[in-house]
Enzyme design. Structure first.
Site, PDB file in Angstrom:
ATOM      1  N   LYS A  45       1.123  -0.927   0.474  1.00 25.01           N
ATOM      2  CA  LYS A  45      -0.104  -0.174  -0.014  1.00 25.01           C
ATOM      3  C   LYS A  45       1.053   1.339   0.223  1.00 25.01           C
ATOM      4  O   LYS A  45       0.858   2.039  -0.755  1.00 25.01           O
ATOM      5  CB  LYS A  45      -0.623  -0.818   1.784  1.00 25.01           C
ATOM      6  CG  LYS A  45      -1.509   1.277   1.791  1.00 25.01           C
ATOM      7  CD  LYS A  45      -1.866   1.170   2.696  1.00 25.01           C
ATOM      8  CE  LYS A  45      -2.014   2.221   3.465  1.00 25.01           C
ATOM      9  NZ  LYS A  45      -1.971   3.422   3.413  1.00 25.01           N
ATOM     10  N   ASN A  46       1.898   1.195   0.588  1.00 22.80           N
ATOM     11  CA  ASN A  46       2.477   2.396   1.161  1.00 22.80           C
ATOM     12  C   ASN A  46       3.473   2.900   0.107  1.00 22.80           C
ATOM     13  O   ASN A  46       4.124   3.885  -0.074  1.00 22.80           O
ATOM     14  CB  ASN A  46       3.426   2.715   2.187  1.00 22.80           C
ATOM     15  CG  ASN A  46       3.218   2.522   3.289  1.00 22.80           C
ATOM     16  OD1 ASN A  46       1.026   3.157   3.487  1.00 22.80           O
ATOM     17  ND2 ASN A  46       3.109   2.756   4.448  1.00 22.80           N
ATOM     18  N   ARG A 105      -4.865  10.715   3.439  1.00 20.54           N
ATOM     19  CA  ARG A 105      -4.029  11.322   3.718  1.00 20.54           C
ATOM     20  C   ARG A 105      -2.395  11.541   3.150  1.00 20.54           C
ATOM     21  O   ARG A 105      -1.712  12.474   2.668  1.00 20.54           O
ATOM     22  CB  ARG A 105      -2.927  11.190   5.542  1.00 20.54           C
ATOM     23  CG  ARG A 105      -1.997  11.970   5.525  1.00 20.54           C
ATOM     24  CD  ARG A 105      -1.792  12.330   7.116  1.00 20.54           C
ATOM     25  NE  ARG A 105      -1.268  13.152   7.394  1.00 20.54           N
ATOM     26  CZ  ARG A 105       0.509  13.590   7.135  1.00 20.54           C
ATOM     27  NH1 ARG A 105       0.846  12.573   6.149  1.00 20.54           N
ATOM     28  NH2 ARG A 105       0.694  15.004   7.395  1.00 20.54           N
ATOM     29  N   ASP A 138      -4.105  12.643  11.894  1.00 17.96           N
ATOM     30  CA  ASP A 138      -5.542  11.971  12.071  1.00 17.96           C
ATOM     31  C   ASP A 138      -5.177  10.714  12.912  1.00 17.96           C
ATOM     32  O   ASP A 138      -4.751  11.153  14.004  1.00 17.96           O
ATOM     33  CB  ASP A 138      -5.124  10.653  10.204  1.00 17.96           C
ATOM     34  CG  ASP A 138      -3.625   9.965  10.548  1.00 17.96           C
ATOM     35  OD1 ASP A 138      -3.364  10.522  11.545  1.00 17.96           O
ATOM     36  OD2 ASP A 138      -3.618   9.321   9.913  1.00 17.96           O
ATOM     37  N   ASP A 145       4.687   0.731  12.042  1.00 16.34           N
ATOM     38  CA  ASP A 145       3.470   0.256  11.392  1.00 16.34           C
ATOM     39  C   ASP A 145       3.231  -1.252  11.886  1.00 16.34           C
ATOM     40  O   ASP A 145       1.686  -2.606  11.552  1.00 16.34           O
ATOM     41  CB  ASP A 145       3.355  -0.003   9.319  1.00 16.34           C
ATOM     42  CG  ASP A 145       3.265   1.247   9.795  1.00 16.34           C
ATOM     43  OD1 ASP A 145       2.591   2.520  10.217  1.00 16.34           O
ATOM     44  OD2 ASP A 145       3.156   2.091   7.870  1.00 16.34           O
TER      45      ASP A 145
HETATM   46  C1  UD1 Z   1       4.493   6.884   5.960  1.00 16.16           C
HETATM   47  C2  UD1 Z   1       3.780   5.394   5.902  1.00 16.16           C
HETATM   48  C3  UD1 Z   1       2.983   5.461   7.358  1.00 16.16           C
HETATM   49  C4  UD1 Z   1       4.449   4.390   7.867  1.00 16.16           C
HETATM   50  C5  UD1 Z   1       5.367   5.833   7.969  1.00 16.16           C
HETATM   51  C6  UD1 Z   1       6.404   5.723   8.991  1.00 16.16           C
HETATM   52  C7  UD1 Z   1       2.383   6.214   4.104  1.00 16.16           C
HETATM   53  C8  UD1 Z   1       1.169   5.976   2.594  1.00 16.16           C
HETATM   54  N1  UD1 Z   1       2.528   5.842   5.330  1.00 16.16           N
HETATM   55  O1  UD1 Z   1       4.202   7.594   6.503  1.00 16.16           O
HETATM   56  O2  UD1 Z   1       2.392   4.169   7.303  1.00 16.16           O
HETATM   57  O3  UD1 Z   1       3.837   4.295   9.301  1.00 16.16           O
HETATM   58  O4  UD1 Z   1       5.821   6.233   6.683  1.00 16.16           O
HETATM   59  O5  UD1 Z   1       7.444   4.188   7.904  1.00 16.16           O
HETATM   60  O6  UD1 Z   1       3.705   5.778   2.921  1.00 16.16           O
HETATM   61  N2  UD1 Z   1       7.053  14.234  10.664  1.00 16.16           N
HETATM   62  C9  UD1 Z   1       7.235  16.008  10.313  1.00 16.16           C
HETATM   63  N3  UD1 Z   1       7.477  17.345  10.002  1.00 16.16           N
HETATM   64  C10 UD1 Z   1       7.551  16.567   8.375  1.00 16.16           C
HETATM   65  C11 UD1 Z   1       6.966  15.082   7.843  1.00 16.16           C
HETATM   66  C12 UD1 Z   1       7.329  14.363   9.077  1.00 16.16           C
HETATM   67  O7  UD1 Z   1       6.973  15.912  11.540  1.00 16.16           O
HETATM   68  O8  UD1 Z   1       7.450  17.035   7.400  1.00 16.16           O
HETATM   69  C13 UD1 Z   1       7.288  13.249  11.128  1.00 16.16           C
HETATM   70  C14 UD1 Z   1       5.283  12.806  11.470  1.00 16.16           C
HETATM   71  O9  UD1 Z   1       4.625  13.525  12.095  1.00 16.16           O
HETATM   72  C15 UD1 Z   1       5.675  11.422  11.875  1.00 16.16           C
HETATM   73  C16 UD1 Z   1       7.162  11.339  11.735  1.00 16.16           C
HETATM   74  O10 UD1 Z   1       7.694  12.122  11.337  1.00 16.16           O
HETATM   75  O11 UD1 Z   1       5.754  11.230  13.194  1.00 16.16           O
HETATM   76  C17 UD1 Z   1       7.033   9.846  10.358  1.00 16.16           C
HETATM   77  O12 UD1 Z   1       6.740  10.577   9.273  1.00 16.16           O
HETATM   78  P1  UD1 Z   1       7.457  10.161   7.775  1.00 16.16           P
HETATM   79  O13 UD1 Z   1       7.980   9.679   7.944  1.00 16.16           O
HETATM   80  O14 UD1 Z   1       7.010  11.292   6.462  1.00 16.16           O
HETATM   81  O15 UD1 Z   1       5.474   9.124   7.422  1.00 16.16           O
HETATM   82  P2  UD1 Z   1       4.915   9.404   6.724  1.00 16.16           P
HETATM   83  O16 UD1 Z   1       5.359   9.749   5.622  1.00 16.16           O
HETATM   84  O17 UD1 Z   1       3.695   9.750   7.294  1.00 16.16           O
END
Ligand code: UD1
Length: 436
Positions: A37-38, A109, A133, A321
């Site tokens: 999915k991701n 998202r 979320d 996850d």
């Molecule tokens: C993706 C995955 C999710 C997984 C996560 C970490 C998808 C659709 N989702 O989410 O299933 O759990 O990676 O492996 O691929 N953060 C910030 N600022 C930013 C970006 C991120 O503060 O600009 C923080 C987020 O709030 C969170 C953490 O960094 O606490 C991790 O986020 P990130 O690695 O970006 O995960 P996602 O891409 O949202």
């Protein structure tokens, strides 16, 4: 069974689905792992980077793919399934629209992943802000700071992130944290920028490798794939491709945990053991025997698992996850375990639901202390997000009596055919309720 024959919790109407699970069966047989999915959602977004027809194969049959297809259609693409149903054919126009509306972004998202490709392709992107979320606040500051380094003007207006740059310019970018989403946004932007970008402290998840591999086949020049520094030499244009989605390591890990909790032996087919090496090592510590299989791996378990500590970290650390599934495992294990969540602050919310089954979990900030119980007892519970839902299903498979898992729309977003797959290996699980 129809909803009229039984009573669900009060908050549910007749449109709801739920899973009914009778716990206690061992799981024996083989399960097939679909595309991730991701990854697939980002591969679909990457197709925007080249006009013409790209094909993404090994596409999982999950609701999020439908939402992403709808988003791409609104941007002017034609998206169809091929005859096998497991490939998506995406026809991208010369000039895609560059606005992603709130009604779709709020449903998923991950829609934010069109930001980079739209900006790089169209010189502008208006993407509704997704908001938080059920697992946490999920900031975008790293995406925005990186795009500004690449020369974009980025503002927040009326709930939309508006990014503009006639052509992005290569730059050196250091990510404060190896964010998966920010890495994807920046790589998909840098591939069409003018000149070289060096993006440091990037995420190294297999899904990042997958997207970089697709971009390279499209003609992008990316070095350091799979390491924490990506160097991107921008090119003028990219070409459409055919690309197979990497197998879903989280789905594979979820079935592996199921085998350890329920006992039995599962062959996890189509999975890559090297993408779940740390979780598998943890399962071995819990008492499981992990073996090789021609196209994946096997997990065999007898008796009660031992409790195992887990600390979530960016890849190759332990995946957040799989954290709820490991809490579920620890809730029936021998001994006590400390689970530390470092990525999403609200990811422990679901333990309240697990407690309805009798689990003993205490949380304090980003730590959870799980004391294993010899038995859980079935009850109605509610999934609040995809992985919490998976954890509750696993707990239901081992709880005495009947567990009803509500909120399965969350689970359907990430697990294709969970019910028939578990049924096929001996789990007593059915989907109940009326179709919406
Ligand atoms: C993706 C995955 C999710 C997984 C996560 C970490 C998808 C659709 N989702 O989410 O299933 O759990 O990676 O492996 O691929 N953060 C910030 N600022 C930013 C970006 C991120 O503060 O600009 C923080 C987020 O709030 C969170 C953490 O960094 O606490 C991790 O986020 P990130 O690695 O970006 O995960 P996602 O891409 O949202």
């Amino acid at each position: 069974m129809t909803l009229g024959q039984r009573e669900g919790p009060r908050s549910y109407d007749a449109r709801v689905h739920w899973f009914r699970i009778e716990g206690g069966e061992r799981l024996v047989g083989a399960v097939n792992i679909p595309g991730a999915k991701n990854s697939v959602l980002k591969l679909m977004a990457a197709a925007l980077l080249a006009p013409g027809t790209s094909t993404v194969t090994n596409v999982p049959d999950i609701d999020d793919v439908g939402i992403m297809s709808e988003l791409l259609r609104r941007l002017g693409c034609t998206v169809t399934h091929d005859r096998t149903g497991a490939a998506l054919v995406i026809d991208v126009p010369e000039r895609p629209d560059h606005r992603a509306d709130y009604d779709l972004v709020r449903r998923m998202r991950a829609s934010i992943c069109v930001l980079g490709p739209l900006l790089a392709r169209c010189g502008a992107a208006d993407v509704a802000l997704p908001g938080g979320d059920n697992i946490g606040s999920r900031g975008l500051d790293l995406h925005i700071a990186g795009l500004r380094r690449l020369g974009a003007q980025v503002s927040n207006e009326h709930g939309y992130l508006i990014a503009v740059a006639e052509r992005l310019r290569g730059a050196e970018i250091w990510l404060d944290f190896p964010s998966v989403g920010a890495t994807e946004t920046l790589v998909m932007s840098a591939v069409l920028a003018e000149g070289r970008s060096v993006i440091d402290n990037v995420a190294r998840e297999p899904e990042i490798v997958d997207i970089c591999t697709m971009l390279v086949s499209m003609g992008a020049r990316i070095h350091g794939i799979g390491s924490s520094t990506l160097t991107v030499e921008g090119v003028r244009e990219l070409s459409p491709v055919r690309h197979a989605t990497v197998p879903d390591r989280i789905v594979a890990g979820t079935y592996a945990v199921a085998a350890v909790m329920a006992g039995g032996s599962l062959e996890i087919r189509g999975a890559r053991a090297e993408h779940v090496s740390l979780p598998l090592e943890k399962l071995a510590t819990a008492g499981a025997v992990i073996g090789d299989a021609p196209d994946g791996f096997t997990v065999t378990m007898d008796g009660r698992p031992r409790a195992i500590d887990v600390v979530t970290l960016p890849y190759p650390g332990f995946p957040t996850d799989l954290q709820p599934q490991f809490i579920a495992l620890n809730s029936i294990a021998e001994g006590a375990a400390l689970v530390t969540e470092n990525l999403f602050e609200a990811r422990f919310r679901f333990v309240q639901e697990l407690a309805r089954l009798g689990a003993d979990v205490r949380t304090d900030g980003h730590h959870a202390l799980v004391r294993g119980r010899a038995r859980l007892s079935g009850a109605p519970v509610e999934a609040t997000d995809i992985r919490a839902g998976a954890g509750l299903v696993l707990a239901g498979l081992v709880a005495d009596g009947v567990t009803e898992v509500y909120g399965v729309d969350h689970i359907d977003r990430g697990y294709a055919g969970l019910v028939p797959t578990l049924e096929g290996v001996g789990g007593r699980i059915t989907r109940e309720g009326l179709s919406p």
